[in-house]
Design an enzyme around this catalytic site. Structure first.
Site, PDB file in Angstrom:
ATOM      1  N   SER A  66      -4.050 -11.131 -10.613  1.00  0.00           N
ATOM      2  CA  SER A  66      -4.063 -11.852 -11.177  1.00  0.00           C
ATOM      3  C   SER A  66      -4.141 -13.101 -11.556  1.00  0.00           C
ATOM      4  CB  SER A  66      -1.428 -11.777 -11.028  1.00  0.00           C
ATOM      5  OG  SER A  66      -1.983 -10.486 -11.963  1.00  0.00           O
TER       6      SER A  66
HETATM    7  N1  SAH Z   1       0.346  -8.024  -8.629  1.00  0.00           N
HETATM    8  C1  SAH Z   1      -1.523  -8.006  -8.345  1.00  0.00           C
HETATM    9  C2  SAH Z   1      -2.215  -7.167  -9.312  1.00  0.00           C
HETATM   10  C3  SAH Z   1      -2.943  -6.429  -8.621  1.00  0.00           C
HETATM   11  S1  SAH Z   1      -3.634  -5.827 -10.673  1.00  0.00           S
HETATM   12  C4  SAH Z   1      -1.800  -9.589  -7.817  1.00  0.00           C
HETATM   13  O1  SAH Z   1      -0.956 -10.270  -7.443  1.00  0.00           O
HETATM   14  O2  SAH Z   1      -2.616  -9.935  -8.363  1.00  0.00           O
HETATM   15  C5  SAH Z   1      -2.367  -4.105 -10.941  1.00  0.00           C
HETATM   16  C6  SAH Z   1      -2.256  -2.914  -9.569  1.00  0.00           C
HETATM   17  O3  SAH Z   1      -1.278  -2.555 -10.165  1.00  0.00           O
HETATM   18  C7  SAH Z   1      -3.829  -2.884  -9.399  1.00  0.00           C
HETATM   19  O4  SAH Z   1      -3.763  -2.710  -8.439  1.00  0.00           O
HETATM   20  C8  SAH Z   1      -3.456  -1.434  -9.943  1.00  0.00           C
HETATM   21  O5  SAH Z   1      -4.217  -0.554  -9.295  1.00  0.00           O
HETATM   22  C9  SAH Z   1      -2.150  -1.248 -10.221  1.00  0.00           C
HETATM   23  N2  SAH Z   1      -1.341  -0.468 -10.545  1.00  0.00           N
HETATM   24  C10 SAH Z   1      -1.325   0.764 -11.635  1.00  0.00           C
HETATM   25  N3  SAH Z   1      -0.360   1.704 -12.411  1.00  0.00           N
HETATM   26  C11 SAH Z   1      -0.038   1.940 -11.196  1.00  0.00           C
HETATM   27  C12 SAH Z   1       1.718   2.635 -11.320  1.00  0.00           C
HETATM   28  N4  SAH Z   1       1.247   3.132 -11.747  1.00  0.00           N
HETATM   29  N5  SAH Z   1       2.137   2.594 -10.122  1.00  0.00           N
HETATM   30  C13 SAH Z   1       1.102   1.476  -8.843  1.00  0.00           C
HETATM   31  N6  SAH Z   1       0.561   0.707  -8.921  1.00  0.00           N
HETATM   32  C14 SAH Z   1       0.027   0.944 -10.148  1.00  0.00           C
END
Ligand code: SAH
Length: 216
Positions: A66
């Site tokens: 993010s």
């Molecule tokens: N928190 C992270 C952002 C990652 S992007 C940061 O600090 O950069 C969002 C993440 O959500 C991805 O890794 C994706 O695989 C995950 N995701 C999407 N749907 C999900 C679900 N239903 N349960 C768990 N994780 C999920």
């Protein structure tokens, strides 16, 4: 692990100044972002030079780390107090997880991509961050560990999953981007006796929250 030298620390101070200029006012959130070595979350050396630019990046498995501004806004809305139990949906590379740890939260985080879950578990442990990580479908939350003081969703949800509201304590806060592929509205949802009250806090663009497809 990559070293965290004076150059990185200087770039980080500059990033914190940029976030303050963009309207982030919570000193604890800015201090937490100032402590987390974001370059250590970016494996691809081609992107490392952008680690302290306010941008999102690809991190593998088609996912992204993010944007720091987004992490700051969500962390601010969450109003984390030291010792609070926080659930994060979408661990990804663990950057937001680390910021929550720096805010003093007891973090539980769930990720649906197994390779990401495994690599992030190793990374956070190597960096000295203690968080309880789980591989699975965040749509269902983490009922065995509920209730939570706060819940943060870091992927774009089509609607507010009822299971997550139910896993908040009364007065607890859920911060969640809601909308389709075109973009999401950031909602802050407070659980109350009669139901939930939600407020909007700008528009963002997240990778989608995917239901019930936790891959092995
Ligand atoms: N928190 C992270 C952002 C990652 S992007 C940061 O600090 O950069 C969002 C993440 O959500 C991805 O890794 C994706 O695989 C995950 N995701 C999407 N749907 C999900 C679900 N239903 N349960 C768990 N994780 C999920």
């Amino acid at each position: 692990m990559k070293p965290d030298d004076f150059r990185h620390q200087g770039l980080r101070r500059k990033l914190v100044d940029d976030l303050r200029a963009k309207g982030i006012a919570d000193g604890r959130v800015l201090a937490a972002i100032g402590k987390v070595p974001r370059h250590q979350f970016i494996d691809d050396t081609a992107f490392e030079r952008f680690a302290y630019v306010d941008q999102a990046f690809p991190i593998g498995c088609g996912q992204t780390i993010s944007q720091p501004y987004t992490v700051a806004v969500q962390s601010e809305l969450l109003q984390v107090k030291p010792g609070e139990k926080v659930l994060e949906i979408g661990t990804g590379c663990g950057y937001q997880t680390a910021v929550l740890c720096e805010l003093g939260a007891k973090v539980h985080s769930i990720e649906r991509h197994k390779p990401l879950y495994l690599s992030t578990k190793a990374r956070l442990a190597a960096m000295g961050y203690r968080a309880y990580l789980q591989h699975g479908d965040g749509y269902k939350g983490m009922p065995l560990h509920a209730p939570f003081d706060k819940i943060i969703v870091t992927c774009g949800a089509p609607e507010v999953p009822q299971a997550l509201v139910e896993q908040l304590r009364m007065g607890g806060i859920l911060v969640i981007p809601v909308g389709g592929e075109g973009g999401q509205a950031m909602l802050s949802v407070v659980r109350e006796a009669g139901g939930a009250r939600s407020t909007r806090h700008g528009n963002f663009s997240f990778v989608p929250m995917v239901e019930n497809k936790s891959n092995g």
